[in-house]
Design a protein around this motif. Sequence first.
Motif, PDB file in Angstrom:
ATOM      1  N   VAL A   1      -3.680   7.355   1.197  1.00 15.14           N
ATOM      2  CA  VAL A   1      -3.066   6.360   0.754  1.00 15.14           C
ATOM      3  C   VAL A   1      -4.286   6.085   0.588  1.00 15.14           C
ATOM      4  CG1 VAL A   1      -3.333   3.674   0.724  1.00 15.14           C
ATOM      5  CG2 VAL A   1      -1.507   5.766   2.352  1.00 15.14           C
ATOM      6  N   GLU A   2      -5.579   6.596   0.572  1.00 16.23           N
ATOM      7  CA  GLU A   2      -6.946   6.439   0.313  1.00 16.23           C
ATOM      8  C   GLU A   2      -7.446   6.846  -0.714  1.00 16.23           C
ATOM      9  OE1 GLU A   2      -9.553   5.666   3.747  1.00 16.23           O
ATOM     10  OE2 GLU A   2      -8.825   3.950   4.403  1.00 16.23           O
ATOM     11  N   GLU A   3      -6.875   8.035  -0.440  1.00 13.88           N
ATOM     12  CA  GLU A   3      -7.301   9.630  -1.360  1.00 13.88           C
ATOM     13  C   GLU A   3      -6.597   9.127  -3.031  1.00 13.88           C
ATOM     14  OE1 GLU A   3      -9.185  12.582  -3.210  1.00 13.88           O
ATOM     15  OE2 GLU A   3      -9.894  12.037  -1.177  1.00 13.88           O
ATOM     16  N   LEU A   4      -5.145   8.608  -2.774  1.00  9.55           N
ATOM     17  CA  LEU A   4      -4.827   8.573  -4.163  1.00  9.55           C
ATOM     18  C   LEU A   4      -5.058   7.526  -5.013  1.00  9.55           C
ATOM     19  CD1 LEU A   4      -1.042   9.282  -2.366  1.00  9.55           C
ATOM     20  CD2 LEU A   4      -2.339  10.293  -3.904  1.00  9.55           C
ATOM     21  N   LEU A   5      -5.825   5.869  -3.850  1.00  9.51           N
ATOM     22  CA  LEU A   5      -5.567   4.450  -4.886  1.00  9.51           C
ATOM     23  C   LEU A   5      -7.745   5.153  -5.454  1.00  9.51           C
ATOM     24  CD1 LEU A   5      -5.386   2.394  -2.206  1.00  9.51           C
ATOM     25  CD2 LEU A   5      -4.631   2.172  -4.065  1.00  9.51           C
ATOM     26  N   ARG A   6      -8.026   5.894  -4.572  1.00  9.60           N
ATOM     27  CA  ARG A   6      -9.597   6.365  -5.172  1.00  9.60           C
ATOM     28  C   ARG A   6      -9.626   6.944  -6.463  1.00  9.60           C
ATOM     29  NH1 ARG A   6     -11.386   7.601   0.071  1.00  9.60           N
ATOM     30  NH2 ARG A   6     -11.170  10.041   0.464  1.00  9.60           N
ATOM     31  N   HIS A   7      -8.156   7.668  -7.037  1.00 12.16           N
ATOM     32  CA  HIS A   7      -8.443   8.535  -8.043  1.00 12.16           C
ATOM     33  C   HIS A   7      -6.571   8.167  -8.871  1.00 12.16           C
ATOM     34  CE1 HIS A   7     -10.101  11.615  -5.877  1.00 12.16           C
ATOM     35  NE2 HIS A   7     -10.293  11.757  -6.573  1.00 12.16           N
ATOM     36  N   GLY A   8      -7.056   6.768  -8.737  1.00 11.68           N
ATOM     37  CA  GLY A   8      -5.688   6.376  -9.625  1.00 11.68           C
ATOM     38  C   GLY A   8      -4.517   5.902  -9.555  1.00 11.68           C
ATOM     39  N   TRP A   9      -4.156   6.199  -8.550  1.00 10.50           N
ATOM     40  CA  TRP A   9      -2.609   6.643  -7.905  1.00 10.50           C
ATOM     41  C   TRP A   9      -2.013   4.397  -7.381  1.00 10.50           C
ATOM     42  CZ3 TRP A   9       1.422   9.545  -7.521  1.00 10.50           C
ATOM     43  CH2 TRP A   9       1.155  11.522  -7.749  1.00 10.50           C
ATOM     44  N   ARG A  10      -1.019   4.868  -7.676  1.00  8.20           N
ATOM     45  CA  ARG A  10      -0.611   2.938  -7.434  1.00  8.20           C
ATOM     46  C   ARG A  10       0.168   3.642  -5.711  1.00  8.20           C
ATOM     47  NH1 ARG A  10       3.133  -0.501 -11.316  1.00  8.20           N
ATOM     48  NH2 ARG A  10       2.783   1.836 -12.147  1.00  8.20           N
ATOM     49  N   VAL A  11       0.278   2.622  -4.693  1.00  8.86           N
ATOM     50  CA  VAL A  11       0.663   3.306  -3.467  1.00  8.86           C
ATOM     51  C   VAL A  11       1.069   2.282  -2.938  1.00  8.86           C
ATOM     52  CG1 VAL A  11       0.160   3.605  -1.545  1.00  8.86           C
ATOM     53  CG2 VAL A  11      -1.102   4.674  -3.682  1.00  8.86           C
ATOM     54  N   SER A  12       2.829   2.915  -2.290  1.00  7.78           N
ATOM     55  CA  SER A  12       3.715   1.877  -1.773  1.00  7.78           C
ATOM     56  C   SER A  12       3.550   2.365  -0.156  1.00  7.78           C
ATOM     57  CB  SER A  12       4.910   1.544  -1.870  1.00  7.78           C
ATOM     58  OG  SER A  12       5.924   1.379  -1.503  1.00  7.78           O
ATOM     59  N   VAL A  13       2.427   1.270   1.291  1.00  8.35           N
ATOM     60  CA  VAL A  13       3.329   2.049   2.019  1.00  8.35           C
ATOM     61  C   VAL A  13       3.710   1.222   2.709  1.00  8.35           C
ATOM     62  CG1 VAL A  13       1.276   1.961   3.828  1.00  8.35           C
ATOM     63  CG2 VAL A  13      -0.143   1.692   1.809  1.00  8.35           C
ATOM     64  N   GLY A  14       4.230   2.566   3.373  1.00 11.98           N
ATOM     65  CA  GLY A  14       5.550   2.702   4.507  1.00 11.98           C
ATOM     66  C   GLY A  14       4.409   2.040   5.850  1.00 11.98           C
ATOM     67  N   ALA A  15       5.257   1.376   6.638  1.00  7.37           N
ATOM     68  CA  ALA A  15       3.963   0.978   8.300  1.00  7.37           C
ATOM     69  C   ALA A  15       4.439   0.257   9.307  1.00  7.37           C
ATOM     70  CB  ALA A  15       2.377   0.469   8.493  1.00  7.37           C
ATOM     71  N   ARG A  16       5.009   0.152  10.322  1.00  5.27           N
ATOM     72  CA  ARG A  16       5.397  -0.860  11.292  1.00  5.27           C
ATOM     73  C   ARG A  16       3.795  -2.008  11.559  1.00  5.27           C
ATOM     74  NH1 ARG A  16       6.329   2.589  16.619  1.00  5.27           N
ATOM     75  NH2 ARG A  16       4.422   3.509  15.804  1.00  5.27           N
ATOM     76  N   ASN A  17       2.797  -1.243  10.939  1.00  5.21           N
ATOM     77  CA  ASN A  17       1.985  -2.429  10.496  1.00  5.21           C
ATOM     78  C   ASN A  17       1.198  -3.342   9.533  1.00  5.21           C
ATOM     79  OD1 ASN A  17      -0.954  -4.412  11.075  1.00  5.21           O
ATOM     80  ND2 ASN A  17      -1.576  -2.448  11.357  1.00  5.21           N
ATOM     81  N   THR A  18       2.314  -4.318   9.325  1.00  8.56           N
ATOM     82  CA  THR A  18       1.959  -4.647   7.864  1.00  8.56           C
ATOM     83  C   THR A  18       1.147  -5.551   7.404  1.00  8.56           C
ATOM     84  OG1 THR A  18       3.342  -6.868   7.936  1.00  8.56           O
ATOM     85  CG2 THR A  18       4.747  -4.910   7.538  1.00  8.56           C
ATOM     86  N   ALA A  19      -0.258  -5.619   8.728  1.00  4.79           N
ATOM     87  CA  ALA A  19      -1.483  -5.920   8.485  1.00  4.79           C
ATOM     88  C   ALA A  19      -2.280  -5.459   7.940  1.00  4.79           C
ATOM     89  CB  ALA A  19      -1.617  -6.748   9.436  1.00  4.79           C
ATOM     90  N   ALA A  20      -2.057  -4.014   8.066  1.00  5.72           N
ATOM     91  CA  ALA A  20      -3.246  -3.247   7.114  1.00  5.72           C
ATOM     92  C   ALA A  20      -3.911  -3.724   6.021  1.00  5.72           C
ATOM     93  CB  ALA A  20      -2.174  -1.739   6.956  1.00  5.72           C
ATOM     94  N   SER A  21      -4.653  -3.203   5.522  1.00  5.69           N
ATOM     95  CA  SER A  21      -5.506  -3.840   4.345  1.00  5.69           C
ATOM     96  C   SER A  21      -6.046  -2.756   3.805  1.00  5.69           C
ATOM     97  CB  SER A  21      -6.532  -4.775   4.752  1.00  5.69           C
ATOM     98  OG  SER A  21      -7.416  -4.493   5.983  1.00  5.69           O
ATOM     99  N   PHE A  22      -6.453  -2.353   2.716  1.00  5.04           N
ATOM    100  CA  PHE A  22      -7.095  -1.320   1.877  1.00  5.04           C
ATOM    101  C   PHE A  22      -8.041  -2.262   1.314  1.00  5.04           C
ATOM    102  CE2 PHE A  22      -3.119   0.426   3.013  1.00  5.04           C
ATOM    103  CZ  PHE A  22      -3.334   1.467   3.634  1.00  5.04           C
ATOM    104  N   GLU A  23      -9.296  -2.480   1.607  1.00  5.07           N
ATOM    105  CA  GLU A  23     -10.779  -3.101   1.143  1.00  5.07           C
ATOM    106  C   GLU A  23     -10.637  -2.473  -0.775  1.00  5.07           C
ATOM    107  OE1 GLU A  23     -14.873  -4.866   1.383  1.00  5.07           O
ATOM    108  OE2 GLU A  23     -13.848  -3.815   3.019  1.00  5.07           O
ATOM    109  N   GLY A  24     -10.783  -3.733  -1.479  1.00  7.53           N
ATOM    110  CA  GLY A  24     -10.864  -3.280  -2.832  1.00  7.53           C
ATOM    111  C   GLY A  24      -9.901  -2.931  -3.649  1.00  7.53           C
ATOM    112  N   PHE A  25      -8.777  -3.047  -3.186  1.00  8.52           N
ATOM    113  CA  PHE A  25      -7.627  -2.620  -4.272  1.00  8.52           C
ATOM    114  C   PHE A  25      -6.692  -3.764  -4.024  1.00  8.52           C
ATOM    115  CE2 PHE A  25      -8.801   1.428  -2.803  1.00  8.52           C
ATOM    116  CZ  PHE A  25      -9.642   2.277  -4.464  1.00  8.52           C
ATOM    117  N   GLY A  26      -6.030  -4.353  -5.118  1.00  7.51           N
ATOM    118  CA  GLY A  26      -5.325  -5.603  -5.091  1.00  7.51           C
ATOM    119  C   GLY A  26      -3.782  -5.259  -4.962  1.00  7.51           C
ATOM    120  N   PRO A  27      -2.733  -5.994  -4.886  1.00  7.82           N
ATOM    121  CA  PRO A  27      -1.308  -5.644  -5.333  1.00  7.82           C
ATOM    122  C   PRO A  27      -0.799  -4.917  -6.430  1.00  7.82           C
ATOM    123  CG  PRO A  27      -2.016  -8.131  -5.172  1.00  7.82           C
ATOM    124  CD  PRO A  27      -3.114  -7.909  -5.397  1.00  7.82           C
ATOM    125  N   ASP A  28      -1.770  -5.260  -7.080  1.00  2.22           N
ATOM    126  CA  ASP A  28      -0.481  -4.258  -7.949  1.00  2.22           C
ATOM    127  C   ASP A  28      -1.247  -2.846  -8.013  1.00  2.22           C
ATOM    128  OD1 ASP A  28      -4.007  -4.815  -8.161  1.00  2.22           O
ATOM    129  OD2 ASP A  28      -4.206  -4.681 -10.412  1.00  2.22           O
TER     130      ASP A  28
END
Length: 235
Positions: free
Chosen positions: A23-50
Amino acid sequence: MDTPHSKVAMVSGGARGIGRAIVEELLRHGWRVSVGARNTAASFEGFGPDRVRVYRFDAEQKQTEADWVAATVRDFGGIDALVHNAGIISTQSVVEAPDEEVDRLLEVNVKSPLRLTRHAWPHLLAADEAKVLVMASLAGKRVRAPGASLYALSKAAVLSLAHGIRHCGAESRVRCTALCPGFVATDMAVGVPTEQWEKLTRPEDVARIARTVLELPASASVAEIPISWQVEPQF
């Protein structure tokens, strides 16, 4: 950080380990990412909901598969890549494992990604040269010990699933690749001797390979990629 583009990837098990690294690699290279997880509290600093959103996904709860796909299409507009990363491990042998253990391993490691692919398939077909990436394992290509045999059985099935998806997408140019790492320095490698730990493949290594595959054109169809922290005689 690259400029955002329109490509959307779904990554299961993206809250930690290899999945999070992807996920982090894709975000750094311009992708938009939909993360599926049991822990929905996970966050990715520096990237908004867009750019990134985390949705409830549990491979043992079928409804979350359909709900996650539907939410991704609703919020991101489509799906260009599907990364099957979620999985569980077992240290049971094929002789000793109870049926419940076998069923759970196959449910999470094989049947859930199969169902997810079915749900996402119409959207992958609608994309421009879509990709499916399946996290298999070197365990699916060889068995080294009794305690690894049940896990290997599930990963061999995952590897066959990847090849099946690859053939199903041949005419529509939906490409599928199986990544087959050996030990990777995550919590699933707990128990690896200390002297080996620093030599193991890093999650970031697998993530770089994953992104490369996802960004290849359809004219470069890659069936599977074995990855190991050491030189193995079989490969």
